[in-house]
Design a protein around this motif. Structure first.
Motif, PDB file in Angstrom:
ATOM      1  N   LYS A 118       0.831  -1.212   0.000  1.00 36.46           N
ATOM      2  CA  LYS A 118       0.000   0.000   0.000  1.00 36.46           C
ATOM      3  C   LYS A 118       0.863   1.259   0.000  1.00 36.46           C
ATOM      4  CE  LYS A 118      -0.630  -0.052   4.998  1.00 36.46           C
ATOM      5  NZ  LYS A 118      -1.563  -0.252   6.070  1.00 36.46           N
ATOM      6  N   ASP A 119       2.149   1.124   0.423  1.00 40.18           N
ATOM      7  CA  ASP A 119       3.087   2.256   0.418  1.00 40.18           C
ATOM      8  C   ASP A 119       3.837   2.362  -0.910  1.00 40.18           C
ATOM      9  OD1 ASP A 119       2.385   2.744   3.079  1.00 40.18           O
ATOM     10  OD2 ASP A 119       3.942   1.369   3.813  1.00 40.18           O
ATOM     11  N   LYS A 120       3.389   1.589  -1.938  1.00 44.53           N
ATOM     12  CA  LYS A 120       3.969   1.586  -3.298  1.00 44.53           C
ATOM     13  C   LYS A 120       5.374   0.983  -3.345  1.00 44.53           C
ATOM     14  CE  LYS A 120       0.376   3.767  -4.867  1.00 44.53           C
ATOM     15  NZ  LYS A 120      -0.745   2.972  -5.244  1.00 44.53           N
ATOM     16  N   GLU A 121       5.741   0.208  -2.326  1.00 41.01           N
ATOM     17  CA  GLU A 121       7.028  -0.476  -2.305  1.00 41.01           C
ATOM     18  C   GLU A 121       6.882  -1.809  -3.051  1.00 41.01           C
ATOM     19  OE1 GLU A 121      10.116  -2.451   0.942  1.00 41.01           O
ATOM     20  OE2 GLU A 121       8.305  -1.435   1.643  1.00 41.01           O
ATOM     21  N   LEU A 122       7.887  -2.169  -3.881  1.00 38.01           N
ATOM     22  CA  LEU A 122       7.876  -3.448  -4.591  1.00 38.01           C
ATOM     23  C   LEU A 122       8.701  -4.464  -3.833  1.00 38.01           C
ATOM     24  CD1 LEU A 122       8.305  -2.286  -8.297  1.00 38.01           C
ATOM     25  CD2 LEU A 122       6.212  -2.978  -7.133  1.00 38.01           C
ATOM     26  N   ILE A 123       8.130  -5.652  -3.641  1.00 36.49           N
ATOM     27  CA  ILE A 123       8.800  -6.713  -2.889  1.00 36.49           C
ATOM     28  C   ILE A 123       8.802  -7.980  -3.734  1.00 36.49           C
ATOM     29  CG2 ILE A 123       8.712  -8.160  -0.824  1.00 36.49           C
ATOM     30  CD1 ILE A 123       7.130  -5.904   0.541  1.00 36.49           C
ATOM     31  N   ASP A 124       9.994  -8.586  -3.882  1.00 40.04           N
ATOM     32  CA  ASP A 124      10.102  -9.914  -4.499  1.00 40.04           C
ATOM     33  C   ASP A 124       9.870 -10.930  -3.387  1.00 40.04           C
ATOM     34  OD1 ASP A 124      10.782  -8.665  -6.827  1.00 40.04           O
ATOM     35  OD2 ASP A 124      12.846  -9.365  -6.877  1.00 40.04           O
ATOM     36  N   ARG A 125       8.800 -11.697  -3.514  1.00 38.79           N
ATOM     37  CA  ARG A 125       8.439 -12.628  -2.458  1.00 38.79           C
ATOM     38  C   ARG A 125       8.510 -14.060  -2.983  1.00 38.79           C
ATOM     39  NH1 ARG A 125       3.244 -10.780   0.353  1.00 38.79           N
ATOM     40  NH2 ARG A 125       4.692  -9.287   1.232  1.00 38.79           N
TER      41      ARG A 125
END
Length: 149
Positions: A118-125
């Motif tokens: 929701k904070d526009k951060e991209l995470i590789d999960r």
């Protein structure tokens, strides 16, 4: 000034018939996939895999399956047709994974998703879990293949 035309010098028109051409004989093709015999014909392909496919599209699909060694009876390949567009050949992911696992240099793989928070951060999960109630959205995917050498 325009030159006079000579109709004798013009090429003769070709004769085209509106009579339907004789259908090619629907001979089944036989090939082997992983030691198992596969048999396909245009009629079988149209009846069981894609009713909307033309005989030509079904024939090309059958030849493609034989050429690349895929068995549509085992859901390794699909023939799909959307509206009036030409039919498409699709390879199932399990067929590709099976080939990878059987390759002598294959050492495994890792896969996951790319999530935007929701904070526009991209995470590789790693894996495929995400939390839409917390404002997460899937925006992509990734895969790493490990091989010898």
């Amino acid at each position: 000034m325009r030159a006079a035309s000579n109709t004798a010098a013009r090429p003769q028109a070709t004769k085209q018939s509106l009579v339907p051409q004789k259908q090619a004989e629907d001979k089944p093709i036989k090939y082997s996939v992983s030691g198992k015999d596969v048999e396909l014909s245009v009629a079988l392909t149209q009846a069981y895999f894609c009713k909307q496919a033309s005989p030509a599209e079904a024939y090309v699909f059958n030849q493609w399956c034989a050429h690349v060694g895929l068995d549509p009876w085992k859901k390794q390949a699909y023939l799909v047709k959307y509206g009036s567009e030409p039919a498409q050949h699709l390879t199932a992911i399990n067929a590709l994974l099976s080939r990878a696992y059987n390759h002598p240099k294959f050492q495994g793989m890792e896969a996951g998703i790319i999530v935007r928070t929701k904070d526009k951060e991209l995470i590789d999960r790693v894996g495929e879990i995400y939390f839409p109630d917390d404002g997460e959205e899937i925006v992509g995917g990734w895969c790493k293949i490990h091989v010898k050498d």
